[in-house]
Design an enzyme around this catalytic site. Structure first.
Site, PDB file in Angstrom:
ATOM      1  CG  HIS A 233     -45.827 -16.218   7.658  1.00 19.39           C
ATOM      2  ND1 HIS A 233     -45.395 -16.186   8.894  1.00 19.39           N
ATOM      3  CD2 HIS A 233     -47.149 -15.412   8.169  1.00 19.39           C
ATOM      4  CE1 HIS A 233     -46.729 -16.127   9.999  1.00 19.39           C
ATOM      5  NE2 HIS A 233     -47.393 -15.693   9.656  1.00 19.39           N
TER       6      HIS A 233
ATOM      7  CG  HIS B 193     -52.509 -15.714   7.509  1.00 20.26           C
ATOM      8  ND1 HIS B 193     -51.283 -16.787   7.048  1.00 20.26           N
ATOM      9  CD2 HIS B 193     -51.805 -14.845   7.884  1.00 20.26           C
ATOM     10  CE1 HIS B 193     -50.286 -16.289   7.356  1.00 20.26           C
ATOM     11  NE2 HIS B 193     -50.723 -15.496   7.758  1.00 20.26           N
TER      12      HIS B 193
END
Ligand SMILES: Nc1ncnc2c1ncn2[C@@H]1O[C@H](COP(=O)(O)OP(=O)(O)O)[C@@H](O)[C@H]1O
Ligand SMILES: Nc1ncnc2c1ncn2[C@@H]1O[C@H](COP(=O)(O)OP(=O)(O)O)[C@@H](O)[C@H]1O
Ligand SMILES: [Mg+2]
Ligand SMILES: [Mg+2]
Ligand SMILES: [Mg+2]
Ligand SMILES: [Mg+2]
Lengths: 336, 209, 336, 209
Positions: free
Chosen positions: C223, C60
Site C-alpha cells: 500500500h 491491488h
C-alpha cells in the site's frame, strides 16, 4: 504529469536482446529463443500445418511474444522499440515457421511493418518460394474513415485475429483458408484507443509526446501517435459514451450481433479503472442489443507505460466462437 | 578524378557515417518533435553497420558495396525508414552491377534509380514532408551538372534547401502524419539526414578531389 | 515524477461497487457477484470440500478477485481501497464459502486484515460454528527480521499460497490439512519489493507518498508503506543484485533447491523491464544452484499504478510442484 | 441533567458525526502525511452510517445504540481503524446492557471498558502514536471528575493535549510505523479524531446541559 524516465534497464542498446533472454528463460516450457531475435514455440507445431508469423517492434509487451504458443502464433520476429524488423529477420522468421504447408505473414498495419513485409515477400519470390502469403491487419477506426479501412492502423483488437487464426491453423487447413479466416476476423473487428499520459522511450530516455495532466487524447495509435484530438479528460462513463458509438457505428454492430470485447490497457491504467469502464461498456452494449460472448480486460498490446486504454469489439458467428474457445497456451494468453 | 571505384564508394559511405554519428542527437531531437525521437540513433547505427559490413567484404565490387549498404540500412534500421533508406541503395545496385568504376553519368543513374526506389517503396511525393523533399531536388541538381565537383556541391545545396522547406509542411507520410497541423514548424528528420549525407559527400569530395 | 491524479472513474464513493459490477459482468463464466461485495465462483465447488475465503482491501487488482475460480479461491471479500473489510462482510464470506467441510479464512498479514479476521472469528465462535479456522500469511522479508517472521507483511508472494492451497482444496482434504498446507507454502515463500514511483488514491485524488524521479525505495509494502530506505535508482542488474540476496539468505534457499519465481509488477512497470530484470534473476539463481521450476511475470498484486516490482521465491517439493501444475481457472490466473 | 438516556446518546453521536464530517478534509490531510490519506473520509462515512443505523432502530435501549455504533464503525470503516474504533463502542455494550439511563459512574465504566477494548484489540500503548494517546488521557481525566459537565470538559482538554503529544512521536502501530523517523512532526489522525470527538461532546453537552 510527466512520464517516468528512469527505467530499470541496463545498456539502452541491449534492451531488446536482454528482454528476449529473460522472457524465453522464464517461459521455457512455452517458447524458445531462435537466432535473429525470433521467439519460437518450445515444441514446433506438427508438419503439414500452416505456419503463422508475426513481426513487429517491441515496446508492446506482452504483444506479440506473449502469443507464441500452442493454439496461437508459431513465430514472433521482434524489432527494436516501436520499429518493425527488417526484411532479413522476417525471412528468417518465415523459414522458422515453415512446416511444409505454407506460411502466413501477419502484418499489423503500420508503414514500417508493411514495407518490410513487402520487401521480405519480394525476396521470397526472388528465391522462388511461393508458399508464403501476407495479410495486412487493421482495426483502428480513428486512423482512416469508413470506406478506406485498408489505410487503418493495426492496434489492440488484432488480438482477436491472432487468437482465432491461431486456433484455426492448429487444424488441417490451407494457406488460402488461413488468409481468408484472418481477413474475416479482421473485417469483423473495430477498435478505438485513448490516452491520459505519455511514456518515455527506454532507448533515448525522452518522453514520447506531451499530454498535460487532466487532458486526454482520443484515437491514439500504438506508439503514441496522436489521434483525433485532445480534450479535457472525462469521467469513466462519459469516456465510454464518447468512444463506443464510433466503434459500433463503423462496422456497424447491430442488435442481435454477438461480440467479443477487449479492454486493452496501454500500460499503467489500473484494472480498477478498466473494470469501471467495462461496466459502462456492458451497459451500453446491452442497450444496443449486442450480446457479449466473452470479454478480456488487461494489458495485451501496451505502449510502454502509457496510461490509456482501447475498446475493441469483434463480431463472432459460430465458427469464430468455437475458435475463440479452443485451447491456447501462450505465456500471456491462456484459454483453458 | 573522373570516376569513382569501390575504394572511393566505401570512403564516401564512411564519411557519411561519421557525419551522421556526429549529428545523432540533433536528429533525435528533430524526430522527437515529429516522431518517436529515434531517427538519429537508428540512422547512425545503421551506417555504422554498413561500414562494418563493407569492411568485412573481400575485394568487393562497386555493386557489392552498394548492396551491403542497402542490407545494413534495411536490416539494421528496420521500420519504414530502414525500408526507405535501404531502398535508395538497393535500387542502385542493378545500375552499378558489372561496372568497375562509375563516371558522372553512371552516378546520375544510380541516384535517379535510388530516388525511384524510395518513391516506389514509400509512395511519398515532394511536399509530403519526408526525406524525398531533400532527396528529389538533390538528385535533380546533381543530374543538371557536368562533373562530380559541381554535382556534389549543387546536390548538397539543394538537399539543404529541401530539408529547410519541410519546416512549414504538413506531413502526409510516416509517423508525423498523425500529428497533422501540430507538426508544422519542425524540419523532417529524414530530410535533414539527406542534407547531412550530401554535405558529407561534398566535403569528402573537396577534401579529396 | 508526479503520479497521475486523473483517474477514469465516476463518483469516488462508488468505485468499489462499480469495479465489482464490471469485473463480474466481464467474467460471468468464472465469477458471480454476491451481496456484501463478495466475489463468488460462478459454479460453487462440490459439497464436502473445504472452502477458501480471502478478504482484503481493493487497489491491488487483479488480486484477489482474479484468483476466485476453479482450482483457486471460493470467495473474495472486497474492501474499500487499501482497507480490509469489516467483520460482518467477512462473516458473510465465510458463510458463502461453506460447503460443509469447514472454511479456511486466509489473511494476508496487515493489521487491519488480521484484526477484522479475529473479530469475525470471535463472532463465529459466539455463533457456535467451529468449522472455521484462520491462517495468517506473510512473505515480505523487509518488514521484520528473521526470527520474527510472524510480524511480517503479506505481499505478492502469497500468490503462490493461493494457487497451491486452491489446488489442494479441490481434493478431499480436511480443514486441518488445508491449514497445514497453507502454512507450508507460506513458510517456503519469501518476497522483497521496490518502487520507482508513487500512486494516487482514486478516493482522495492525493498522491500516496513522495518519491523523487530517479530515486527508488526498497522494501515497499503493498500500500505504498515505505520500506528499508531510499536511494538513487540503479540499473536493472544492480537492482536485482541488491534485492535477491536478502530473499535467498532469509529462508535460506540453498543449492539444489527448486523454486517457483514470481516477478510482480506493482502497476506501471513495463514488461520489457521485468523481462530484463528476470534475466538477471535467472542468472543469479543459476549461480546459486537454485533450480527454477516455473516462473510468472506480470501484475498479480498491484498497488494501483505504482511503478515497482517484487521478487518472490517459493521453495517447492514434489507435492507443491504437482499442486502448482494442477489446472486453475481464475479470471487472472489460468493454469493450462 | 444527571443521567444520559437513549435519546441523549443518539444526539451525542450525531454531534460527533457532524463535527467529524466538518473536519473530514483536515483529517485526510493528517493521514496523508502519515498513512494513506483516507482517515477523514472513512471515519466520517462510518459515523454517518452509525447515525443512520441508530435512526433505523425501533425504540432502542442505550445498549442498542452503542451496539449499532460499534457495528457501523467496524463494518463501514473496515481496516485496522474500523476494528479499533468499533471495539471502543463494542466493549461498552456489555457495561450498558440492562441500564435504561447512564449516570456519571456508568459513563466512567463505559469509557474505561472502551479504552480496554481498543488496547486489547490493537495492542497500542500510550506513546505509540495512535488514537490511544488521546483516548487514554481523556478517559482518565473524565474518571477523575464528579459530574458530566466537568468530565466532558476535562476529557476534551486531555484528548486535545494527547493528540498534540503525538506530533513528536515515532509510530509503533498502524501504517505510520513503516515511516519510522520520517513520521515525526505530524499529528496522528486517529488521535485527532478522538480530540474532535470529545470536543464535540463537550460542546453538545454545554449547549444542552
Ligand atoms: N513513406 C515514406 N517515404 C519517404 N520517407 C519516409 C516515409 N516514411 C517515413 N519516412 C522518413 O523516415 C523518417 C523517420 O525515420 P525514423 O525516425 O528512423 O523512423 P521511425 O518513424 O520508424 O521511427 C521521416 O523523417 C521521413 O523522412
Ligand atoms: N493498533 C492500533 N491501535 C490503536 N490505534 C490504531 C492502531 N492502528 C491504527 N490506529 C489508528 O488508526 C488511525 C488510522 O486510521 P485510518 O486512516 O482510518 O486507517 P488506515 O490506516 O487503515 O487507512 C491511526 O491514525 C491510528 O490512530
Ligand atoms: Mg522509430
Ligand atoms: Mg523515429
Ligand atoms: Mg485506509
Ligand atoms: Mg488511512
Amino acid at each position: 504529469m510527466s512520464a517516468r524516465t528512469h527505467k530499470l534497464i541496463n545498456e539502452p542498446g541491449n534492451i531488446v536482446d536482454e528482454m528476449l533472454e529473460g522472457f524465453c528463460a522464464a517461459y521455457s516450457d512455452i517458447v524458445q529463443l531462435g537466432g535473429d531475435r525470433l521467439v519460437l514455440r518450445a515444441q514446433p507445431k506438427a508438419l503439414g500445418k500452416v505456419g503463422l508469423v508475426m513481426g513487429g517492434g517491441s515496446g508492446h509487451e506482452p504483444a506479440m511474444l506473449g502469443w507464441v504458443g500452442r493454439g496461437l502464433l508459431d513465430v514472433n520476429i521482434v524489432g527494436e522499440v516501436f520499429t518493425a524488423p527488417g526484411p532479413e529477420r522476417i525471412l528468417a522468421g518465415i523459414r522458422a515457421a515453415d512446416r511444409g504447408a505454407g506460411v502466413l505473414l501477419c502484418v499489423s498495419h503500420h508503414e514500417g511493418d508493411r514495407l518490410n513485409a513487402e520487401l521480405a515477400l519480394e525476396f521470397c519470390e526472388a528465391e522462388g518460394s511461393d508458399k508464403v502469403d501476407m495479410v495486412i491487419l487493421y482495426d483502428d477506426v480513428s486512423s482512416a474513415p469508413k470506406g478506406r479501412e485498408s489505410e487503418r492502423r493495426g492496434t489492440a483488437g488484432l488480438f482477436f485475429v491472432w487468437k482465432l487464426l491461431g486456433a484455426f491453423c492448429e487444424g488441417d487447413v490451407t494457406l488460402e483458408a488461413a488468409k481468408a479466416l484472418a481477413e474475416k476476423a479482421r473485417d469483423n473487428t473495430r477498435s478505438l484507443a485513448m490516452s491520459l499520459s505519455s511514456c518515455a522511450s527506454p532507448v533515448t530516455g525522452e518522453v514520447m509526446f506531451k499530454l498535460a495532466e487532466g487532458d486526454m487524447e482520443i484515437g491514439m495509435g500504438l506508439h503514441g501517435e496522436v489521434g483525433m484530438g485532445r480534450q479535457k479528460a472525462l469521467s469513466a462513463d462519459e469516456t465510454v459514451d464518447l468512444m463506443l458509438p464510433p466503434i459500433i457505428d463503423d462496422l456497424p454492430f447491430q442488435a442481435g450481433d454477438e461480440a467479443l470485447v477487449l479492454l486493452n490497457n496501454s500500460g499503467s491504467m489500473t484494472l480498477m479503472e478498466l473494470f469501471i469502464l467495462y461496466r459502462r461498456v456492458a451497459v451500453k452494449l446491452r442497450e444496443a442489443g449486442i450480446r457479449v460472448y466473452k470479454s478480456w480486460i488487461g494489458p495485451y498490446a501496451t505502449t510502454l507505460e502509457t496510461a490509456g486504454f482501447a475498446i475493441s469489439l469483434c463480431r463472432v458467428d459460430d465458427q469464430l466462437k468455437a475458435l475463440w474457445d479452443a485451447p491456447a497456451n501462450g505465456a500471456y494468453m491462456k484459454q483453458v | 578524378m573522373m570516376t569513382i571505384g569501390p575504394a572511393e564508394l566505401a570512403a564516401m559511405i564512411e564519411a557519411v557515417a561519421q557525419r551522421v554519428s556526429i549529428e545523432r542527437e540533433a536528429l533525435n531531437r528533430l524526430d522527437a518533435a515529429l516522431g518517436d525521437g529515434d531517427h538519429g540513433t537508428s540512422i547512425s547505427a545503421a551506417f555504422t553497420a554498413a561500414i562494418e559490413a563493407i569492411a568485412a567484404l573481400d575485394q568487393p565490387s562497386a555493386s557489392d558495396i552498394w548492396l551491403a549498404a542497402a542490407k545494413a540500412l534495411m536490416n539494421r534500421m528496420g521500420g519504414a525508414s530502414g525500408a526507405i533508406f535501404g531502398s535508395f541503395f538497393l535500387k542502385g545496385v542493378a545500375v552499378i552491377r558489372g561496372k568497375d568504376r562509375l563516371n558522372k553519368r553512371d552516378m546520375d543513374a544510380v541516384l535517379t534509380a535510388g530516388l525511384q526506389g524510395v518513391q516506389t517503396r514509400g509512395k511519398a511525393q515532394v511536399g509530403d514532408k519526408t526525406m524525398v523533399d531533400a532527396l528529389a531536388p538533390a538528385v535533380a541538381a546533381f543530374a543538371r551538372t557536368d562533373d562530380f565537383t559541381a554535382g556534389w556541391r549543387c546536390a548538397a545545396e539543394a538537399a539543404g534547401d529541401g530539408a529547410d522547406s519541410t519546416r512549414e509542411l504538413i506531413a502526409r507520410r510516416g509517423r508525423a502524419k498523425y500529428l497533422g497541423e501540430r507538426g508544422s514548424g519542425h524540419i523532417d528528420p529524414g530530410a535533414m539526414t539527406i542534407a547531412i549525407l550530401f554535405a558529407a559527400i561534398d566535403d569528402w569530395w573537396t577534401g579529396k578531389a
